[in-house]
Design a protein around this motif. Structure first.
Motif, PDB file in Angstrom:
ATOM      1  N   ASP A  46       0.841  -1.190   0.000  1.00  0.00           N
ATOM      2  CA  ASP A  46       0.000   0.000   0.000  1.00  0.00           C
ATOM      3  C   ASP A  46       0.880   1.245   0.000  1.00  0.00           C
ATOM      4  O   ASP A  46       2.063   1.178   0.329  1.00  0.00           O
ATOM      5  CB  ASP A  46      -0.900  -0.009   1.245  1.00  0.00           C
ATOM      6  N   PHE A  47       0.277   2.373  -0.367  1.00  0.00           N
ATOM      7  CA  PHE A  47       1.007   3.631  -0.311  1.00  0.00           C
ATOM      8  C   PHE A  47       1.229   4.044   1.144  1.00  0.00           C
ATOM      9  O   PHE A  47       0.341   3.845   1.981  1.00  0.00           O
ATOM     10  CB  PHE A  47       0.215   4.737  -1.030  1.00  0.00           C
ATOM     11  N   ALA A  48       2.374   4.625   1.418  1.00  0.00           N
ATOM     12  CA  ALA A  48       2.590   5.190   2.751  1.00  0.00           C
ATOM     13  C   ALA A  48       1.892   6.547   2.782  1.00  0.00           C
ATOM     14  O   ALA A  48       1.913   7.286   1.802  1.00  0.00           O
ATOM     15  CB  ALA A  48       4.076   5.366   3.011  1.00  0.00           C
ATOM     16  N   VAL A  49       1.272   6.840   3.913  1.00  0.00           N
ATOM     17  CA  VAL A  49       0.615   8.144   4.059  1.00  0.00           C
ATOM     18  C   VAL A  49       1.580   9.086   4.778  1.00  0.00           C
ATOM     19  O   VAL A  49       1.970   8.834   5.912  1.00  0.00           O
ATOM     20  CB  VAL A  49      -0.707   8.011   4.845  1.00  0.00           C
ATOM     21  N   VAL A  50       2.001  10.129   4.077  1.00  0.00           N
ATOM     22  CA  VAL A  50       2.910  11.109   4.682  1.00  0.00           C
ATOM     23  C   VAL A  50       2.232  12.471   4.612  1.00  0.00           C
ATOM     24  O   VAL A  50       2.209  13.102   3.557  1.00  0.00           O
ATOM     25  CB  VAL A  50       4.255  11.160   3.931  1.00  0.00           C
ATOM     26  N   PRO A  51       1.661  12.930   5.721  1.00  0.00           N
ATOM     27  CA  PRO A  51       0.983  14.235   5.701  1.00  0.00           C
ATOM     28  C   PRO A  51       1.966  15.345   5.324  1.00  0.00           C
ATOM     29  O   PRO A  51       3.035  15.442   5.934  1.00  0.00           O
ATOM     30  CB  PRO A  51       0.495  14.417   7.141  1.00  0.00           C
ATOM     31  N   ARG A  70       8.083  15.587   7.288  1.00  0.00           N
ATOM     32  CA  ARG A  70       7.946  15.843   5.854  1.00  0.00           C
ATOM     33  C   ARG A  70       8.509  17.234   5.510  1.00  0.00           C
ATOM     34  O   ARG A  70       9.171  17.420   4.491  1.00  0.00           O
ATOM     35  CB  ARG A  70       6.473  15.754   5.464  1.00  0.00           C
ATOM     36  N   SER A 129       3.362  17.483   8.116  1.00  0.00           N
ATOM     37  CA  SER A 129       4.038  16.894   9.280  1.00  0.00           C
ATOM     38  C   SER A 129       5.461  17.427   9.381  1.00  0.00           C
ATOM     39  O   SER A 129       6.078  17.799   8.388  1.00  0.00           O
ATOM     40  CB  SER A 129       4.042  15.371   9.170  1.00  0.00           C
ATOM     41  N   ARG A 135       9.153   6.384   5.598  1.00  0.00           N
ATOM     42  CA  ARG A 135       9.055   5.102   4.890  1.00  0.00           C
ATOM     43  C   ARG A 135      10.375   4.344   4.886  1.00  0.00           C
ATOM     44  O   ARG A 135      10.452   3.213   4.451  1.00  0.00           O
ATOM     45  CB  ARG A 135       8.642   5.334   3.432  1.00  0.00           C
TER      46      ARG A 135
END
Lengths: 111, 244
Positions: free
Chosen positions: B131-136, B142, B139, B187
């Protein structure tokens, strides 16, 4: 590399302590001199005082280590002196310097 | 038309010397324009490197009047007053191949040593994660990664760094900046090894924070702050006994 990291951490921690300790040391000297305290008066205050012993023993240890780690970096950058053997030499030099200071603090405590 | 004197270092790994050339001093010309003109009109054997000419590829960096710069994005009139000569040398702190062309291999070897490549956490064998990693985007990690991610590896910061001059093993601003972007990549699964690789005398702990890298980065990046971030992270890891 962990050893080098720890030397760096030690230098930062001793710097933080020395920032306070040097200020306390200087203020104490100025108060003692301007207040006209004699050597005997000063000895009377430091003799048997665990607080002063602890403060100055800590001061000497921090100063010795901090200076030796700093000299190590200068020697590495300017003279190219690098290596594990030299690191141990600097550590020994730092502890030896600290020991002189701690002996003096003990002298004031024990006088 | 006025003339512009250009002193160019010519030689190879064994040594060299400056040679003087003269070109027309034009109102609008970049340092790379001048070098190209000399190579085409006067000195076909002159070795130098460029590709995009518009500040995207990062291959034309040289030392221009004492400072490492992108020659394609440096107007002559910005670095030399009217009548003043241009002095060009190959990028410092790297082996010279010939004339103005340096061997960038040691520079990129340092990226490898700093573990500057992404190591997927979910798929260590290189497989595509499920699945895709969720990186706001907002944040903290990020934003820290964003700040340094536009590096194109031109080597200007590495050439401007005093610590590299003192210790050729020092990883340098670009590699450490790259490592910091990956330390902030949620990730990535190689944090402990990467932090170990960038620590110590050849790593972030030799940086004096004099910020020449930040001052000279043509992309306006701030490797100095990235290195400070690595130091901060390693400081608390060491103090609290955390391992990566």
């Amino acid at each position: 590399m962990r050893g080098q990291l720890h030397l760096w951490v030690a230098q930062r921690l001793t710097a933080a302590f020395l920032a306070v300790a040097v200020a306390v040391h200087l203020v104490t000297i100025i108060i003692a001199v301007r207040g006209g305290l004699s050597a005997a008066d000063i000895l009377a205050r430091t003799r048997g005082s665990e607080a002063w012993l602890l403060f100055y023993a800590g001061f000497a240890l921090a100063a010795g280590l901090h200076a030796a780690i700093g000299l190590r970096a200068i020697a590495a950058e300017w003279l190219g002196w690098r290596g594990r053997g030299l690191d141990l030499l600097w550590l020994g030099l730092g502890l030896a310097t600290a020991l002189f200071g701690i002996r003096a603090a003990w002298g004031l405590y024990h006088a | 038309m006025d003339r512009l004197t250009v002193r160019i270092w010519r030689g190879d790994a064994a040594g060299g010397a400056f040679a003087a050339y003269e070109v027309a001093a034009r109102e609008n010309q970049t340092v790379l324009d001048v070098v190209s003109e000399i190579q085409r009109e006067q000195e076909p054997a002159l070795a130098y490197r460029f590709a995009c000419r518009v500040g995207m590829c990062g291959s034309c960096a040289m030392e221009v009047n004492g400072r490492a710069r992108w020659t394609c994005r440096t107007h002559v009139r910005r670095v030399a007053r009217p009548g003043e000569a241009l002095t060009l040398r190959p990028l410092p702190h790297l082996p010279v191949i010939r004339d103005l062309a340096t061997d960038m291999a040691p520079f990129f070897d340092k990226w490898a040593r700093a573990m500057g490549s992404f190591q997927p956490k979910d798929a260590p064998d290189g497989a595509v994660p499920e699945d895709f990693a969720v990186v706001p985007p907002g944040s903290k990690a990020r934003r820290e990664a964003d700040a340094g991610i536009e590096c194109i590896g031109c080597g200007v910061c590495h050439a401007s760094c005093d610590v590299v001059a003192w210790n050729p093993d020092y990883l340098g601003p670009a590699a450490l900046n790259r490592a910091w972007t990956l330390v902030n990549d949620v990730r990535d699964g190689a944090q402990a090894a990467r932090l170990a690789a960038v620590s110590g005398d050849a790593g972030c702990h030799s940086c004096h924070s004099t910020q020449s890298c930040t001052e000279r980065c043509p992309k306006g990046l701030d490797p100095s702050s990235a290195i400070a971030g690595l130091k901060r992270r390693l400081f608390w890891d060491a103090l609290l006994g955390r391992r990566g």
